[in-house]
Write an enzyme that holds these catalytic residues in place. Structure first.
Site, PDB file in Angstrom:
ATOM      1  N   SER A  12     -27.687  -4.556 -28.836  1.00 38.42           N
ATOM      2  CA  SER A  12     -27.912  -4.062 -27.462  1.00 38.42           C
ATOM      3  C   SER A  12     -27.882  -2.534 -27.410  1.00 38.42           C
ATOM      4  CB  SER A  12     -26.863  -4.622 -26.502  1.00 38.42           C
ATOM      5  OG  SER A  12     -25.589  -4.075 -26.790  1.00 38.42           O
ATOM      6  N   GLU A  29     -17.447  -1.947 -27.744  1.00 40.04           N
ATOM      7  CA  GLU A  29     -17.697  -2.702 -28.977  1.00 40.04           C
ATOM      8  C   GLU A  29     -16.446  -3.353 -29.565  1.00 40.04           C
ATOM      9  OE1 GLU A  29     -21.089  -2.619 -28.540  1.00 40.04           O
ATOM     10  OE2 GLU A  29     -21.251  -2.463 -30.684  1.00 40.04           O
TER      11      GLU A  29
END
Ligand SMILES: N[C@@H](CCC(=O)N[C@@H](CS)C(=O)NCC(=O)O)C(=O)O
Length: 222
Positions: A23, A99
C-alpha cells in the site's frame, strides 16, 4: 532489525530511502523528495499476512502485502527518498506506527536496484513480515484468498481496494513486475466481486419482478 542498526542507518544521515511494495505504493502518506522504481533481490511479494487494524477485523482479518525470502527472485517496488533529519524522523515515527505497531511488520535493511541503473544500488529500509509473525495467515488457494479478501474490510477500507490498487499500480507503473501471485489473486478477487454483483443484481431483479407481479395481481374483492 534491532534499534541500534536502525539508528546507524538514520543518525548523521542526510537522507533515508524507504522501499514500498504494497500500500505504500499508492498510499504513501509521508513527505519524500523523490521516488524511483526498482527492485530488491532474493525476495517475493506475498499476501499471507493477516490484518485486523486497517483492512480487516479480529473476526474477519484481511490479507496484506509482505515480502518473503526467495533466492534468485526480485521484489519490485518504489524507493522513496526522504531528506533532512526532521522529515526522516517524522516519516519513521509515522511508519513505525502504521507498519509495526498497527500492521505487525518488522524492519529490514537491504539493497535496492534502480530500474534505470540496477548496478547503482541504494540501501533501503523496508517493512515486512516473517512466517513467525503473529498475524501470519500462511498460503492457501487463490480462490480461498480471494474469498477472504472480498469478505474483509477495516478502518482504512475494504481489503478488495487494498489488493486491487496494488495490482493496478504495478500493472501501470511497473510493467517489468511479472508478479503472478499478485495478478492471480487480483483476477480471482475481481471475478468474485463480479459474481457477487451479478447475484445481487439477479436478486434485485427477482425482487423487482416479484414486486411487479404483486402489483399486477387483480385486487381481491374485499
Ligand atoms: N510494507 C508494505 C506494506 C504496507 C502496508 O500495506 N501496510 C499496511 C499496514 S496493515 C497499511 O499501511 N495499510 C494502509 C491501508 O490499508 O490503507 C509496503 O511497503 O507497501
Amino acid at each position: 532489525m534491532d534499534t541500534d542498526t536502525l539508528k546507524q542507518l538514520v543518525l548523521n544521515a542526510s537522507h533515508l530511502h524507504v522501499f514500498g511494495y504494497g500500500s505504500l505504493l499508492w498510499k504513501t502518506d509521508f513527505k519524500y523528495d523523490s521516488k524511483q522504481v526498482g527492485f530488491i533481490k532474493n525476495y517475493v511479494r506475498r499476501f499471507d499476512l493477516g490484518n485486523s487494524t486497517h483492512r480487516g477485523t479480529e473476526k474477519v482479518p484481511g490479507r496484506v502485502a509482505h515480502i518473503e525470502e526467495s533466492q534468485g527472485s526480485k521484489a519490485w517496488g518504489v524507493a522513496f527518498k526522504i531528506s533532512g533529519k526532521a522529515d526522516i524522523m517524522k516519516a519513521l515515527s509515522y511508519l513505525n506506527n502504521r507498519e509495526c505497531e498497527l500492521g505487525g511488520y518488522t524492519t529490514l535493511v537491504t539493497e535496492f536496484h534502480p530500474r534505470e541503473q540496477p548496478s547503482q544500488t541504494i540501501t533501503v529500509l523496508c517493512y515486512t513480515a516473517t512466517q513467525n509473525n503473529k498475524f501470519y495467515l500462511g498460503p492457501t488457494s487463490y480462490k480461498n484468498m480471494a474469498k477472504q479478501v472480498v469478505s474483509a474490510r477495516g478502518k482504512a477500507g475494504t481489503n478488495v481496494e487494498y489488493v486491487t490498487k496494488i495490482a493496478d499500480y504495478v500493472k501501470f507503473y511497473i510493467p517489468e513486475d511479472q508478479d503472478e501471485h499478485l495478478f492471480e489473486l487480483d483476477y480471482e478477487i475481481r471475478f468474485l466481486v463480479k459474481q457477487k454483483r451479478l447475484s445481487a443484481n439477479n436478486k434485485l431483479i427477482e425482487d423487482h419482478e416479484l414486486h411487479i407481479q404483486t402489483l399486477m395481481e387483480p385486487v381481491q374483492a374485499s
